[in-house]
Design an enzyme around this catalytic site. Structure first.
Site, short mmCIF file in Angstrom:
data_model
loop_
_atom_site.label_atom_id
_atom_site.label_comp_id
_atom_site.label_asym_id
_atom_site.label_seq_id
_atom_site.Cartn_x
_atom_site.Cartn_y
_atom_site.Cartn_z
N GLY A 46 0.84 -1.20 0.00
CA GLY A 46 0.00 0.00 0.00
C GLY A 46 0.87 1.24 0.00
O GLY A 46 2.06 1.17 0.32
N GLN A 51 2.22 9.99 2.30
CA GLN A 51 3.60 9.50 2.46
C GLN A 51 4.53 10.07 1.39
O GLN A 51 5.75 10.06 1.56
CB GLN A 51 3.65 7.97 2.42
CG GLN A 51 2.95 7.32 3.61
CD GLN A 51 2.88 5.82 3.46
OE1 GLN A 51 2.01 5.31 2.78
NE2 GLN A 51 3.81 5.10 4.08
N CYS A 91 5.44 -0.45 7.56
CA CYS A 91 5.09 0.86 7.00
C CYS A 91 6.30 1.38 6.24
O CYS A 91 7.42 1.36 6.77
CB CYS A 91 4.70 1.83 8.12
SG CYS A 91 4.24 3.46 7.49
N LEU A 92 6.08 1.84 5.01
CA LEU A 92 7.20 2.32 4.20
C LEU A 92 7.80 3.60 4.78
O LEU A 92 8.92 3.95 4.42
CB LEU A 92 6.75 2.52 2.75
CG LEU A 92 6.30 1.24 2.04
CD1 LEU A 92 5.80 1.55 0.63
CD2 LEU A 92 7.41 0.19 1.99
N HIS A 133 -4.95 1.07 7.47
CA HIS A 133 -3.61 1.66 7.62
C HIS A 133 -3.48 2.88 6.69
O HIS A 133 -2.97 3.93 7.10
CB HIS A 133 -2.57 0.59 7.30
CG HIS A 133 -1.14 1.00 7.38
ND1 HIS A 133 -0.26 0.52 8.33
CD2 HIS A 133 -0.39 1.84 6.61
CE1 HIS A 133 0.94 1.04 8.14
NE2 HIS A 133 0.89 1.85 7.09
N GLU A 134 -3.94 2.73 5.45
CA GLU A 134 -3.79 3.83 4.48
C GLU A 134 -4.73 5.00 4.80
O GLU A 134 -4.35 6.16 4.65
CB GLU A 134 -4.03 3.33 3.05
CG GLU A 134 -3.12 2.19 2.59
CD GLU A 134 -1.64 2.43 2.82
OE1 GLU A 134 -1.21 3.59 2.83
OE2 GLU A 134 -0.90 1.43 3.03
N HIS A 137 -3.17 7.07 7.34
CA HIS A 137 -2.17 8.00 6.78
C HIS A 137 -2.85 9.27 6.27
O HIS A 137 -2.34 10.38 6.48
CB HIS A 137 -1.42 7.35 5.61
CG HIS A 137 -0.23 6.52 6.01
ND1 HIS A 137 0.80 7.01 6.77
CD2 HIS A 137 0.11 5.23 5.72
CE1 HIS A 137 1.72 6.06 6.95
NE2 HIS A 137 1.32 4.97 6.33
#
Ligand code: K1U
Ligand code: ZN
Length: 167
Positions: A46, A51, A91-92, A133-134, A137
Site C-alpha cells: 500500500g 507519504q 510501514c514504508l 492503515h492507508e 495515513h
C-alpha cells in the site's frame, strides 16, 4: 510515470490531514500511477499520497503476490466495520520496523476510481488491515500512534541506532 520520495518518521508532514479530491482530471490519474510505481518499487502492499508529501485523499493497494491486482482508491469512506483482528504491520515510512496493531476484521469501503466512478468494496484479512492503515495515513495517523508508550520508546531507539549506523 515517476518514482516519488517517501517521507520517513518523524517527518511532521506525516501528520497532515489530506483534502478530498474535487476534480477527477489527469492529475489524479498521474498521481495514482506514480503511487503504484513507487509502491511496487519499494515492495509495499500500500502507499498513501500523504507519504509522498501530497495532501490528497488518494492511496494505492495491491496485496497480490504477482503485483498484478492494483487498486487506486480516491476519497475513501469506511461505511461499515465489524470484528477485530491483530496483524503484524509494516510501514514504508518506518523502514525495517514491524509491530502488532489491533484493527477491525472486516470493512465495507466506498470510494471513487481515479476516473470518478463510485465503487463499494468488502474487505477482510490483509486487505482490510491495509485499507485502515492507508486511511489512517490520510488522517495524519501512523501505526506508531496505535502502540503503547513502551513499544514507541523501543522503536524510537531502534530507529536512532539504525540511523547512527548509516550516517
Ligand atoms: O502504507 C504503507 O506504509 C505500506 C505498508 C502497508 C501495510 C502492510 C502491512 C500491514 C499494514 C499495512 C507496507 O506495504 S509495509 C511493507 C511490506 O512490504 C509488507 C508488509 C506486510 C505484508 C506484506 C508487505
Ligand atoms: Zn504506512
Amino acid at each position: 510515470m515517476a518514482l516519488l520520495p517517501i517521507l520517513e518518521f518523524p517527518d511532521p508532514r506525516l501528520k497532515l490531514v489530506a483534502k478530498p479530491v474535487e476534480e477527477f482530471d489527469t492529475t489524479v490519474i498521474t498521481l495514482c500511477n506514480d503511487l503504484l510505481e513507487t509502491m511496487y518499487h519499494e515492495d509495499g502492499v500500500g502507499l498513501a499520497a500523504t507519504q509522498a508529501n501530497i495532501q490528497l485523499r488518494v492511496f494505492t493497494i495491491d496485496i497480490s503476490d504477482q503485483q498484478n491486482q492494483p487498486l487506486c482508491i480516491v476519497n475513501p469512506t469506511i461505511v461499515n466495520a465489524i470484528g477485530t483482528q491483530t496483524w503484524e504491520e509494516g510501514c514504508l515510512s518506518f523502514p525495517d520496523i514491524y509491530a502488532k496493531v489491533k484493527r477491525n476484521a472486516e470493512v465495507v469501503l466506498e470510494y471513487y476510481t481515479p476516473e470518478g466512478a463510485k465503487q463499494t468494496l468488502n474487505a477482510d484479512g490483509l486487505l482490510a488491515v491495509c485499507i485502515q492503515h492507508e486511511i489512517d495515513h490520510l488522517n495524519g495517523i501512523t501505526f506508531f500512534d496505535h502502540l503503547s508508550s513502551l513499544k514507541k520508546q523501543l522503536i524510537r531507539r531502534k530507529l536512532e541506532k539504525m540511523r547512527e549506523r548509516t550516517s
